[in-house]
Design a protein around this motif. Sequence first.
Motif, PDB file in Angstrom:
ATOM      1  N   THR A 164       4.723   8.010   3.206  1.00  0.00           N
ATOM      2  CA  THR A 164       5.292   8.021   1.857  1.00  0.00           C
ATOM      3  C   THR A 164       6.065   9.324   1.650  1.00  0.00           C
ATOM      4  O   THR A 164       5.786  10.345   2.296  1.00  0.00           O
ATOM      5  CB  THR A 164       4.189   7.926   0.783  1.00  0.00           C
ATOM      6  OG1 THR A 164       3.279   9.018   0.936  1.00  0.00           O
ATOM      7  CG2 THR A 164       3.436   6.603   0.889  1.00  0.00           C
ATOM      8  N   ALA A 165       7.019   9.292   0.740  1.00  0.00           N
ATOM      9  CA  ALA A 165       7.820  10.489   0.465  1.00  0.00           C
ATOM     10  C   ALA A 165       6.962  11.659  -0.008  1.00  0.00           C
ATOM     11  O   ALA A 165       7.164  12.804   0.442  1.00  0.00           O
ATOM     12  CB  ALA A 165       8.912  10.163  -0.552  1.00  0.00           C
ATOM     13  N   ASP A 189      -4.004   1.430  -7.445  1.00  0.00           N
ATOM     14  CA  ASP A 189      -3.062   0.543  -6.758  1.00  0.00           C
ATOM     15  C   ASP A 189      -1.614   1.019  -6.906  1.00  0.00           C
ATOM     16  O   ASP A 189      -0.698   0.408  -6.344  1.00  0.00           O
ATOM     17  CB  ASP A 189      -3.223  -0.901  -7.216  1.00  0.00           C
ATOM     18  CG  ASP A 189      -2.847  -1.143  -8.669  1.00  0.00           C
ATOM     19  OD1 ASP A 189      -2.454  -0.176  -9.375  1.00  0.00           O
ATOM     20  OD2 ASP A 189      -2.937  -2.302  -9.123  1.00  0.00           O
ATOM     21  N   ARG A 190      -1.410   2.141  -7.652  1.00  0.00           N
ATOM     22  CA  ARG A 190      -0.086   2.749  -7.738  1.00  0.00           C
ATOM     23  C   ARG A 190      -0.087   4.166  -7.177  1.00  0.00           C
ATOM     24  O   ARG A 190       0.719   5.003  -7.578  1.00  0.00           O
ATOM     25  CB  ARG A 190       0.396   2.746  -9.190  1.00  0.00           C
ATOM     26  CG  ARG A 190       0.633   1.344  -9.744  1.00  0.00           C
ATOM     27  CD  ARG A 190       1.291   1.380 -11.101  1.00  0.00           C
ATOM     28  NE  ARG A 190       1.496   0.033 -11.634  1.00  0.00           N
ATOM     29  CZ  ARG A 190       2.031  -0.226 -12.827  1.00  0.00           C
ATOM     30  NH1 ARG A 190       2.410   0.773 -13.616  1.00  0.00           N
ATOM     31  NH2 ARG A 190       2.180  -1.476 -13.234  1.00  0.00           N
ATOM     32  N   ASP A 191      -0.986   4.414  -6.258  1.00  0.00           N
ATOM     33  CA  ASP A 191      -1.040   5.730  -5.620  1.00  0.00           C
ATOM     34  C   ASP A 191       0.212   5.930  -4.779  1.00  0.00           C
ATOM     35  O   ASP A 191       0.475   5.167  -3.850  1.00  0.00           O
ATOM     36  CB  ASP A 191      -2.291   5.816  -4.741  1.00  0.00           C
ATOM     37  CG  ASP A 191      -2.584   7.229  -4.258  1.00  0.00           C
ATOM     38  OD1 ASP A 191      -1.666   7.867  -3.703  1.00  0.00           O
ATOM     39  OD2 ASP A 191      -3.716   7.691  -4.442  1.00  0.00           O
ATOM     40  N   GLY A 192       0.985   6.965  -5.108  1.00  0.00           N
ATOM     41  CA  GLY A 192       2.225   7.213  -4.394  1.00  0.00           C
ATOM     42  C   GLY A 192       2.056   7.961  -3.096  1.00  0.00           C
ATOM     43  O   GLY A 192       3.019   8.091  -2.331  1.00  0.00           O
ATOM     44  N   TYR A 193       0.861   8.481  -2.834  1.00  0.00           N
ATOM     45  CA  TYR A 193       0.605   9.255  -1.620  1.00  0.00           C
ATOM     46  C   TYR A 193       0.012   8.398  -0.502  1.00  0.00           C
ATOM     47  O   TYR A 193       0.503   8.421   0.628  1.00  0.00           O
ATOM     48  CB  TYR A 193      -0.342  10.418  -1.927  1.00  0.00           C
ATOM     49  CG  TYR A 193       0.281  11.541  -2.703  1.00  0.00           C
ATOM     50  CD1 TYR A 193       0.660  12.721  -2.080  1.00  0.00           C
ATOM     51  CD2 TYR A 193       0.516  11.418  -4.073  1.00  0.00           C
ATOM     52  CE1 TYR A 193       1.250  13.765  -2.793  1.00  0.00           C
ATOM     53  CE2 TYR A 193       1.104  12.449  -4.796  1.00  0.00           C
ATOM     54  CZ  TYR A 193       1.466  13.611  -4.153  1.00  0.00           C
ATOM     55  OH  TYR A 193       2.062  14.627  -4.866  1.00  0.00           O
ATOM     56  N   PHE A 194      -1.051   7.653  -0.827  1.00  0.00           N
ATOM     57  CA  PHE A 194      -1.758   6.873   0.185  1.00  0.00           C
ATOM     58  C   PHE A 194      -1.850   5.419  -0.276  1.00  0.00           C
ATOM     59  O   PHE A 194      -2.487   5.130  -1.293  1.00  0.00           O
ATOM     60  CB  PHE A 194      -3.167   7.434   0.412  1.00  0.00           C
ATOM     61  CG  PHE A 194      -3.182   8.885   0.798  1.00  0.00           C
ATOM     62  CD1 PHE A 194      -2.638   9.308   1.997  1.00  0.00           C
ATOM     63  CD2 PHE A 194      -3.732   9.834  -0.057  1.00  0.00           C
ATOM     64  CE1 PHE A 194      -2.643  10.648   2.344  1.00  0.00           C
ATOM     65  CE2 PHE A 194      -3.738  11.174   0.274  1.00  0.00           C
ATOM     66  CZ  PHE A 194      -3.181  11.583   1.481  1.00  0.00           C
TER      67      PHE A 194
END
Length: 278
Positions: A168-169, A225-230
């Motif tokens: 992920t970015a 469920d919106r975790d931008g890292y993992f």
Amino acid sequence: MSNGPAGHVARSTIRPHCETSRRAPMRTFLRTTDGISLDSVYEPGAVVYDASAPPSRDLVFVVAHGFTGDVDRPQVRRVAAALARHGSVVTFSFRGHGASGGRSTVGDREVLDLAAAVEWARGLGHARVVTVGFSMGGSVVLRHAALHPGADAVVSVSAPARWYYRGTAPMRRVHWLVTRPEGRLVGRYGFRTRIHHRDWDPVPLSPVDAVPRIAPTPLLIVHGDRDGYFPLDHPRMLAAASGDHGELWLEPGMGHAEHAADGALLARIGDWAASRAG
């Protein structure tokens, strides 16, 4: 530093509503087994005047923050305040973070930091200790429970399952911060986080490999469920590795770590911990 009782519950049939008061927190520097000083805070749990409130004087939460956090960050203080309704709370800054000494090893030697905080909590007279970690801290509580048994229950929020993830970015930015000299300068001056320049040697036990060693200690894995890292394969891997002793909460609409943990979730975590720890 006080060695007296960490908190108590008073019951009354006169007051129909819940009222709370709080004794003064205690701040000190702990020392790890490898000589690092850790800025640490102990908050006795709220004194609750409510006939329906369960006793909490024997329960303490030890909170492990995420990478670039520290004991004074608003999100860490908010977590501590929420959990203090269920028991006493120990918060601390990991090595290399905030006013603590040393340099961050991004989840490796930080296990020793958590061990020092858990030992302090036990020394303050608490019979039940629950470790609660977020992101990097979430990986640390898993490895601590596997390598240094001492917690009565473990809560890991927004943790990775495996090392070196760059899918992920946000995680690519974290890797730049950790591995590049200019990134470490940004960490030092922009985030008050001093990062060690050396690579891991040896590579520490991964979170997913640590999880099977935690049994039979109760384990809760929480992930948004919106975790931008993992993405969700991380908590699912951890849950699968935990077998029957782990519990997985996938939280709809939740993002990453302390910033995304709202009051309702923290209250549920506190309830779960109070019922599972011992």
